[in-house]
Motif scaffolding. Sequence first.
Motif, PDB file in Angstrom:
ATOM      1  N   ALA C  56       0.686  -1.237   0.078  1.00 12.61           N
ATOM      2  CA  ALA C  56       0.089   0.026  -0.114  1.00 12.61           C
ATOM      3  C   ALA C  56       0.917   1.168   0.017  1.00 12.61           C
ATOM      4  O   ALA C  56       0.585   2.010  -0.767  1.00 12.61           O
ATOM      5  CB  ALA C  56      -1.082   0.117   1.265  1.00 12.61           C
ATOM      6  N   GLN C  58       3.957   1.414  -1.068  1.00 13.80           N
ATOM      7  CA  GLN C  58       4.642   1.143  -2.333  1.00 13.80           C
ATOM      8  C   GLN C  58       3.596   1.940  -3.476  1.00 13.80           C
ATOM      9  O   GLN C  58       4.169   2.720  -4.122  1.00 13.80           O
ATOM     10  CB  GLN C  58       4.962  -0.120  -2.684  1.00 13.80           C
ATOM     11  N   LYS C  59       2.349   1.716  -3.189  1.00 19.69           N
ATOM     12  CA  LYS C  59       1.594   2.348  -4.261  1.00 19.69           C
ATOM     13  C   LYS C  59       0.931   3.883  -3.896  1.00 19.69           C
ATOM     14  O   LYS C  59      -0.280   4.073  -4.222  1.00 19.69           O
ATOM     15  CB  LYS C  59       0.286   1.525  -4.504  1.00 19.69           C
ATOM     16  N   ARG C  60       1.666   4.334  -2.865  1.00 17.42           N
ATOM     17  CA  ARG C  60       1.426   5.735  -2.678  1.00 17.42           C
ATOM     18  C   ARG C  60       0.309   5.897  -1.695  1.00 17.42           C
ATOM     19  O   ARG C  60      -0.366   6.892  -1.786  1.00 17.42           O
ATOM     20  CB  ARG C  60       1.386   6.586  -3.908  1.00 17.42           C
ATOM     21  N   ALA C  61       0.095   5.021  -0.694  1.00 14.10           N
ATOM     22  CA  ALA C  61      -0.872   5.395   0.057  1.00 14.10           C
ATOM     23  C   ALA C  61      -0.411   6.263   1.188  1.00 14.10           C
ATOM     24  O   ALA C  61       0.823   6.308   1.363  1.00 14.10           O
ATOM     25  CB  ALA C  61      -1.334   4.181   0.923  1.00 14.10           C
TER      26      ALA C  61
END
Lengths: 1011, 263, 147
Positions: C56, C58-61
Motif C-alpha cells: 500500500a 509502495q502504491k502511494r498510500a
Amino acid sequence: MSNSSQNLVGSVMVVGGGIAGVQAALDLADTGFYVYIIESSEAIGGVMSALDKTFPTNDCSMCILSPKLVECGRHPNIEIITLAEVQSVAGKAGNFQVKVFQRARFIDMDKCIACGACAEKCPRKVANQYNLGLNKRKAAYVKYPQAVPLKYAIDKDHCIYFEKGKCRACEKFCPTNAVNFEDTDREITLNVGSIILAPGLQPFDPTSFDSYGYARHPNVITAMELERILSPSGPTRGKLIRPSDGGEPERIAWLQCVGSRDINHCDNGYCSAVCCTYAIKEAVVAKEHIKGSLDTAIFYIDMRTHGKDFEKYYNRAKQSGVRFIKARISIVFPVYETGNLFIRYTDGAGRRVEEEFDMIVLSVGLETSPAALRLAERLGIELDDGRFALTSPFRPVTTTRPGIFVCGAFQGPKDIPQSVMEASAAAAETATLLAPARASLVREAVEFEEVDVAGEEPRIGVFVCHCGVNIGSVVNVPAVKEYAKTLHYVEYVEENLFSCSQDTQDTMKEVIAKHKLNRIVVASCSPRTHEPLFQQTIREAGLNKYLFEMANIRDQNSWVHQAEPDAATGKAKDLVRMAVAKVGLQQPLEETKLPVTKSGLVIGGGVAGMEAALTLADQGYPVTVVEKEDVLGGHARKLLTAWTGEPIASFLEELIQRVQAHPIITMRLNSEVKEVKGFVGNFSTTVEADGIEEQIPHGVAIIAAGAHFHKPTEYCYGENDRIYLSLELDEAIRERCDAVVQANSAVFIQCVGSREPERPYCSRVCCTHSIKNALRLKEINPQMDVAILYRDIRTYGLREGLYRKARRKGVMFIRFNVDRKPQVEIVANELRITVFDLTLQRSILLKPGILTLASAITASKTESLAKLFKVPLNPEGFFLEAHMKLRPVDFATDGVYVAGLAHWPKPTEECIAQAKAAAARAARVLAKDFIAAGGAVAVVDKKICCGCQSCLGCCPFEAVSYLEQEARCEINQAVCKGCGTCGAACPSEAITLLGLSNQQIYKQIDEGLSG
Amino acid sequence: MNTKIRILLQGGRVDGFFAYKTTSGFPFPTLFTLENIQELETWRPTPARYPILKLLLAQARKNPHAAYGILVRGCEERGLRELFKYQQLEQDKVIILGQACTEGLAKYCECWKPYPDALDYGKPAPAMAKSRKVEELEEQHREARLDWWLSHFNRCIRCYGCRDVCPVCFCTECSLEHAELMLGEILPPDTSFHLVRAVHMGGRCIDCGLCEEVCPARIPLRSLYKKINRLIEEILGYNPGISKEKSPLSFLGEEMSLPSGPR
Amino acid sequence: MEEKKFEPRILAFLCNWCSYAGADLAGVSRLQYPSNIRVIRVTCSGTVSPHHILHAFQKRADGVLVAGCHIGDCHYIKGNYMTLKRLKFVEGLLDFAGYDPKRLRLEWISAAEGIKFAGVVREFTETIRHLGPAPPFDAIPLLAGNM
C-alpha cells in the motif's frame, strides 16, 4: 414404530428470542428440525443485546451476539415470528397445536429495506424503551441498529395518525411503500412437536424500594441503565455521565442484592447469581471510561464470584482499585444541592462511616416477568418458590409438562454461558423426543446446476443501486454506471432503484444468461446483510456463488458523506473499480462433501459422560464410552443427594442401568485413549484396555474426564478420623457412623484449597454442600451445635433457600479472613479450632466432635488427553472452551466437546445440563450426512511451501499439519475456517486464502489508490 | 581442533564435516570426508567468514540421511538453531563444534554474543551490548534517516546477494521475486525491496552480517537488520537463535505475552 | 496554477466481523466522516500481512488503517493476536527506515462502535492531512556524478 411416533411433528417452537432461545433454535435447526421463534418484541436479541460488555472477559456483548442473530435470521429452517405471544397449547408431547397472537407491525417486512426514512420523517418522539427511557426514539422505529430482523415498526400507541387520524408522513416518504396502516393483529396456529420456553428475565424494578429513592433521585440508577449508558451505541454514546446534570461522576457506588436475597421488600428470596460479577464488570469498565480518577465501591453481603474465572476477575478488580465493602445499605440519602447521594454503613472495624457518591447503581436482581408467568399458566407448567419453571436436578431443562422444555433465566437466575448450555440441553431433549421425525419438515437447500466458467475470460456484470434515495440522493448513480462500463472485463451495467427487489433478481438471472456473464458486482449496501441474497440469485442463474462481489456504496459511502456528493461519487467509482478488479481474479470455488462417521466417543463414565452418551444414543447415534476406572459413576457414587435433597444413588443406579442396557452404547472400562487421528466427522481413536489396542472410528468426541477433590495438607487432615472431607462426611452420614451420629457439635471449614494463590478459583459447590450437610446433622441431632467457618457464602440461585433455612435452624456462620485462617490442633484426641471471627472481631475456640473440610475441586491429569485432541487447558488444568460466553461446551477444534467437572467445578444438575448440551452440539455434526469442506478456505501450494511451519502455530483451529514425508505443510479443508492468518505468516506466500488471495488484495490496493 | 574433527569422521559419527582448509595462505570452506581427511592438517583459525551454513543446508538437502559436523561461530550456531526450528535441518543429524571469534572481529561486528555455547576453540571475546551504528541512526531526525537510507538503497543493483548468502533464507520461492509485490525490472528497486526483506528477517536474523559483506553496493544492511532484531526483542521479547521456542510471529501465543496495543 | 489542496489517500483493512460491522453501523447511524478512506474487507485482521501494508505504501498510500476485533472478541479466537504483533513490528521498521509510523494505524473497533469508527477515520484523516503526502518508495537512480 409405534403409532405415537408416527404422529411426531418435526418442528419445534422456541418461545423467546434472547440468547437462550437463539441458541436452542440454531442447534435444533442444524440438527434437522424446523423451528419457530416466538418473540414478543420487534426483534430477537433479548437482554444480552442491550448489555455493554460481558464478564469475565469483557467481550463486547453485541459483537459476539450479532453473528448468532444474523445466522438465526438467515437460517432456512428458522422462522422468526415477532411481536407475538403464545395464547394456548393443545395436544401432547410430540404433537402440540399452539395458538399464537401476533400484533400488527404496520410495516410490510418483505418491503422494508431498513433505510430509516420513516423514522427520520416521523414527527413524534417517544421514550426509547430499549434504552430504558434514557433517550427518545420516533413512533416509527427500529428496536436497535443491529436488530434481526432489521425491519422498522410503527408504535401504534404513540403514532399521530392513530391518535388524530392524520399525518402518515412515514407512508409518504417510504421509498418502497412498506408502510401499511391497514395492517391488523392476527392469530396463527402452529403445529409443533415440542416447545422450548426461553422467555428470559426481567430486571427487578426497584421503584418499590422507597428507601433507595430510585424514583426520586435521578442519580440512583439500575445496573441495566448503566449498561446502556456504558454502551457505545447507547443513549450517551458510551459517555459515562450522570443523569441529573450530564456531569462526569467521580464516585460511584454499587449496592448489591437489590431485589435478591430479600423477602422483606419483595418476594425474591433467591440469589440472582449474576449481580456480584456484573457489578465488578461495570465498576471495572466504568473506571476504564473515566481514566484513573473514578472511585468505585461495591457494597455487598457475600461476593459471589463462583463462575469460571470469576474469582480471578474479582481479584483483578481489587488490584485495579475497585473497593469492596461488606455492608448491606438500607437507606440512600440525597444531597439536594448537588444531586449527590450519601450512605451510612459500619466498616470492617465496627466504625460508623458516612460516604458521599455522585451516582448510585442498584445491582438489581433477575426475576420472571408477568408475561412469562402468564405463559406458564397458559401452558400449565408448575413453578418453584422463586417463580421459575420447576425442574428436577436430574432433568434440569424438563418442565412438569411432557414435551415442554425450559432454558435460560426462566429456569432459574443464571449467567449467559449457563443459559447457552441449557439452551443446547433443551435442544438435545427435544431432538431425543422427536428423533423419529428428524429431517421431516426441514427445507433442504436446492442444488443448482453450475455452468463451468473456470477457463473463460471474465465477463462481468455490474448492478448499481439507487436504494431509493439512500444512495441516489448523494451519489450520482448514472455517472457511476457510465464509469463502470469503461472498466476492463465489464460487459454489462445497469442501474436499479432497488437491486435487492425481486424483479431485479429476476432481471439479473436473465442478463446473466443473455450476456453470458460469468461474474457479478452489485454496488449497493453492505455485503454483511445482502451478499447471501445476491449469491443465491447468481447460483440460480448457474454461477458459482463465489463469482460475486459487492461494493458498499451506501452504508460506507452515501450515508456517511452526505454533504460531499462529488467525493462520494468519486469514492463509489473507486469502490466499484476495486470490486470489479477483485472479482475478475476470482475463480469458482468448490465445496466438497466428506462423509460423516455417525457415531460418538465419550471419554469418562461419570454422570456427565453417561448423560452425554445416552443423549446421543437416544437420538440413534452409536456411542463408545471410555472409562479409565473399572466402574461407572465417578464422584456421584459418593455423593448423598442433589442440593434439593433428591437422593443421588437411585438416580445413578438407573442411569448406569440404562447405559449398560442401551443397544448402541459400547462400554470400555479400564481403558485409556492412546492416539487420536482425523478431524470432525472422521476421527479414528486408539483406545487401550489391558494392553490391547482397539481402533474406534467416530465423528465426534465428548470429553467428560472429570476432576479430583483436593486432599489438603492443612487443618490436620489425615491426622484424626473425625476430620472429613465433604464427600467423606456424605459417606459417614449414609453409614450412620458413630462419630457423626453421636457428635455434640460439628464444624465445617470452607474454601479449603480454593480461592488461594495456588488455586485462585471458587469450587462452586462447597458452600451448598456444607450447608446441606449441616442441615442433615441438625436433622440427625437437632441439639447438635453446628458452625460453618466461611469467607463468603456462595449459595447462588435458589440454593439461597438452603442458607436461609440453615440460619433458621440455628447453624452458626462464622466469617474468617484468608490472611487469618482458622487454626486446627489435636490435643489429647480433642479437636481444637481457633478462629478469628470477623464480625465479633475476636478469636473463638471451638471443640467440635467432628470437623469437615470443604476442599477444592482440582483438575485431573488431562494434559495428554488435551494434546491428543488438540484442545487447550486453562492455567488451572481445566479444559478451555472455544468461547467463555457463547460456546461453553465447544472447542475451537470442531467435533470435540467438553462437559462436567473436566470443564470446571459444578454441581450435578449443571453437569447434566452441560452433558446434554455437549451431546446437542455433537448431534449437529452427526445429523449431517456430509460435512462441507473447501469453499473460502486457505490452501498451501506445495511447490512453493518450504515446510518451515511458520503457519502451523498461527492457526487457531489446528487445521494446519506438517507432512513429515513430503516436508510440506497442509491445510485440512474441513477444519479451516478461512481466517487467513496462516497466509500472512507464510514467508513465501505459498498459502492462498481462496476468495481473498494475495493477488486480489494487491489488486484492490492498486485500484483503491489509483483513483 | 583438527583432531576432534578427525575423531568424528573416523569414528563414523558424521559423514562429512564443514570447516576451513588453507590454500595458498587463504582459508577456504571445505566439506571434509574420510576421502580428503588429510587436508584437515591445513586447518587454521581464521577471522574470515563464509556462508558455511548455506553449504551445509545444500549438502543436507542433497543427502537427507547423512549426518554432518560443522565448525561454527556464535552467529552460525544461532543460525543452526533457527534452521532446526524451521525444520530445515534435523538437529540429530548435525554435530556442532564451536569457535570463539577474535576480539577484533567481535568489535567489527558489534556482536552481542561472539561465541557459540558449544565452545571448542578460542576464548570468548567480550560481547557488545549496543550497536553504535544503529544508535547513530536512531538519534537522527526521521527525515534525515530517510534520506540516508535512500542514498544507500539507491545503489542497489538487485543482485539478491543479501538473500543468497543469508543462512536463514531458505524459502523455495522468494517474495523478492513476486511480480505483484516487486514492481517491474527497474533499477534500482524501490524501497519495498529492502523493507520486504527486512520484514522477513524479523524473528529470524541471527546477525551474522554476511549480507552486508557480500553487498556489491556496500549498502549498510546490517544496521537495518540489527534494528530489526532490537524491535523483535523489545516488542516480542524474542531473540532469534537464543530463545528456545519459535518466533512469536509464527504462533498465536497467549494474551499475556502480547505487546501493548490500542484500546 | 492554483495549488490543489492535498487530499490524503487512505486505505483501510477492516475485519468482516467487528470493524467492517462497526463501519456499517456508522453508516446506519449516519455519522459523517471524510471520504478519503477506501476499505478492503478482510475475513480477519490477521489476514493482513506486512506485505500488504508495504504494498500500500509502495502504491502511494498516505495512510494505512488496520482495524480488527478487540483482543478476546476475535471471531477466529486469536487471529488478532498476530495482527497486533505484526503491526507493532512493521511500525518500528517504518520508523527506522524514515517513514512516519503515524501513517500506519492499528485500531480495535467492535461491531457496536460505529461512533469510534467514524471518530478514528476523522482523526486519522486529519493526522495524515497534517503530515502531508507520504514520501514515495521509488528509488532515485544515482547519476554517475553523485557517486
